[in-house]
Design an enzyme around this catalytic site. Structure first.
Site, short mmCIF file in Angstrom:
data_model
loop_
_atom_site.label_atom_id
_atom_site.label_comp_id
_atom_site.label_asym_id
_atom_site.label_seq_id
_atom_site.Cartn_x
_atom_site.Cartn_y
_atom_site.Cartn_z
N GLU A 231 46.63 -2.87 47.98
CA GLU A 231 48.64 -3.29 48.89
C GLU A 231 47.80 -3.97 50.34
OE1 GLU A 231 51.62 -0.80 48.25
OE2 GLU A 231 50.89 -0.52 45.51
N GLU B 43 48.70 -1.19 36.88
CA GLU B 43 50.05 -0.10 36.56
C GLU B 43 50.76 -0.03 35.82
OE1 GLU B 43 50.60 1.16 40.86
OE2 GLU B 43 47.60 0.43 41.12
O1 G3I Z 1 51.76 17.58 42.19
C1 G3I Z 1 51.51 17.71 43.57
C2 G3I Z 1 53.03 19.36 44.14
O2 G3I Z 1 51.69 20.22 43.47
C3 G3I Z 1 53.09 19.08 44.64
O3 G3I Z 1 53.71 20.38 45.54
C4 G3I Z 1 53.38 17.70 45.82
C5 G3I Z 1 54.38 18.58 47.25
O4 G3I Z 1 53.53 17.81 48.20
O5 G3I Z 1 52.93 16.95 45.44
C6 G3I Z 1 52.67 16.80 44.63
O6 G3I Z 1 51.94 15.48 44.31
C7 G3I Z 1 52.81 14.19 43.70
C8 G3I Z 1 52.25 13.20 43.14
O7 G3I Z 1 52.85 12.43 43.32
C9 G3I Z 1 52.61 14.14 41.47
O8 G3I Z 1 53.83 13.64 41.69
C10 G3I Z 1 52.01 13.76 46.02
O9 G3I Z 1 52.72 14.44 46.28
C11 G3I Z 1 52.55 11.95 45.38
O10 G3I Z 1 52.27 11.45 47.02
C12 G3I Z 1 52.36 11.28 44.42
O11 G3I Z 1 53.10 10.17 44.27
C13 G3I Z 1 52.40 9.17 43.71
C14 G3I Z 1 51.78 7.67 44.69
O12 G3I Z 1 51.37 6.75 44.56
C15 G3I Z 1 51.72 8.56 46.18
O13 G3I Z 1 50.07 8.51 45.80
C16 G3I Z 1 52.65 9.03 43.16
O14 G3I Z 1 52.14 9.99 41.21
C17 G3I Z 1 51.89 7.67 41.96
O15 G3I Z 1 52.73 7.18 40.56
C18 G3I Z 1 51.60 6.66 43.40
O16 G3I Z 1 51.52 5.56 42.84
C19 G3I Z 1 50.86 4.08 43.51
C20 G3I Z 1 49.53 3.43 43.20
O17 G3I Z 1 49.00 4.67 43.46
C21 G3I Z 1 49.85 2.72 44.10
N1 G3I Z 1 51.19 1.18 43.35
C22 G3I Z 1 52.68 1.88 43.64
C23 G3I Z 1 52.47 3.39 42.77
C24 G3I Z 1 53.90 3.95 43.05
O18 G3I Z 1 53.95 3.66 44.24
#
Ligand code: G3I
Length: 348
Positions: free
Chosen positions: A154, A261
């Site tokens: 991005e 994605e």
């Molecule tokens: O699972 C943990 C949990 O155990 C913990 O208590 C909680 C609090 O920190 O975090 C949880 O993990 C989260 C994870 O998603 C699973 O739900 C992370 O904090 C959170 O940052 C993470 O977000 C991801 C996001 O990218 C940031 O990395 C999303 O799952 C993921 O779908 C999203 O994917 C992005 C791509 O990388 C780039 N393109 C857009 C896409 C959607 O935003």
């Protein structure tokens, strides 16, 4: 006598197949495993905990041929506040892939949204050294196992007017942080395909133009750019033909493309929420268009088609609105009709 159950029908078809060698699933109009239907790798975004679940792990292994860690291979997971690196979850995902013969795709090395404290606290040459150490350590760890990487994620401004500002651009230079990331990743793995990845390239032609110009600039600067990722996070308001136009233009550089994605939201459309049949019909059409646009690429340009999660409940979109149903498998990990739609578009 009770009516036959779905499981009973499949069991009898399997028994029949053993005698008469017919294709069991398609004999019942059931979709075959997605990876059997696609003449290119099909990927899914996963978390280590999902793969540890026997049901989910079994569906992932049977349906897909590539894994993308949804978040556990990003700095937010790997880089601890003291600068130490942790690999428990990405190692588990890599091991699952090795055990079941699925390719591992690394996502993502450098992203404007990830700015760990351990990096913010570094300055001057220590910052550059930390950057080099990070990319070298992560890519090197999965050398020979990761088929490719989203090296920079991005980078382009949403309006297409240049590139995003971020910690990396501020400390290393707007173009240099990207060029250097590709150079460092190649030094750590001579074989991995190194990609540039972005989103809304269907919705925003101006952003797509800037993305392609950046790719050309990286190639001109000698960066080992080996592919382009178009995330393809869609909603049902996307105009028919926009995906095809984007894929066609992105393919113009001749590099392999990764639909990296894909999901299609039913509720994020700019217009009224389209949870009814109209929305579902548009969702089917968008999945079919993406699959058809991708399979009509030259085989050498079909890197992979990756879906951003297994079940609807696993989707990042469901964390925004639980009513959304953006993916190919339902909350019980059973194929939804969308899977058959994608397979039909692939000519299966
Ligand atoms: O699972 C943990 C949990 O155990 C913990 O208590 C909680 C609090 O920190 O975090 C949880 O993990 C989260 C994870 O998603 C699973 O739900 C992370 O904090 C959170 O940052 C993470 O977000 C991801 C996001 O990218 C940031 O990395 C999303 O799952 C993921 O779908 C999203 O994917 C992005 C791509 O990388 C780039 N393109 C857009 C896409 C959607 O935003």
């Amino acid at each position: 006598m009770r009516p036959p159950t779905r499981r009973g029908l499949v069991a009898s078809a399997l028994a029949l197949a053993a005698c008469q060698r017919v294709e069991p699933a398609s004999a019942l109009g059931l979709p075959v495993p997605l990876k059997s239907a696609a003449p290119f790798p099909v990927g899914v975004a996963v978390q280590a905990e999902q793969l540890a679940d026997p049901l989910l792990g079994g569906v992932v292994a049977s349906q897909f041929s590539q894994l993308t860690p949804e978040w556990q291979m990003k700095m937010e997971y790997i880089v601890e506040d003291n600068g130490a690196l942790r690999f428990t979850a990405p190692d588990a995902i890599a091991e699952f892939g090795s055990r079941h013969g699925l390719r591992l795709f690394g996502h993502t090395l450098v992203w404007h949204e990830q700015q760990p404290k351990a990096f913010v606290d570094l300055d001057g040459t220590r910052f550059r050294q930390g950057y080099a150490n990070y990319i070298g350590s992560v890519v090197g760890r999965y050398r020979g196992r990761a088929v490719g990487w989203d090296v920079v994620n991005e980078p382009v401004a949403e309006d297409g007017d240049g590139w995003r500002d971020c910690l990396w651009s501020e400390r290393l230079g707007a173009f240099e942080y990207m060029r250097l990331a590709f150079e460092l990743a190649r030094a750590a793995d001579p074989a991995a395909v190194l990609l540039l990845n972005d989103y809304n390239l269907e919705y925003l032609p101006a952003k797509r133009t800037t993305f392609l110009k950046l790719a050309e600039a990286l190639l001109k600067a000698g960066a080992p750019l080996g592919g382009l990722g178009t995330q393809t996070h869609l909603a049902v308001d996307l105009q028919p033909g926009a995906i095809t136009a984007a894929i066609r233009e992105l393919a113009s550089l001749g590099l392999p493309l990764h639909i990296s994605e894909m999901d299609v939201s039913l509720v994020r459309a700019k217009g009224p929420a389209e949870l009814g049949e109209e929305g579902r019909a548009r969702q089917r059409a968008l999945y079919a268009e993406a699959a058809h646009a991708f399979i009509t690429l030259p085989p050498a340009q079909r890197f992979a088609m990756t879906f951003w999660g297994l079940r609807d409940r696993d989707s990042w979109l469901d964390r925004i609105d639980a009513a959304d149903e953006p993916l190919l498998f339902d909350d019980s990990a059973r194929p939804k009709p969308l899977l058959a739609t994608v397979e039909a578009a692939l000519g299966t």
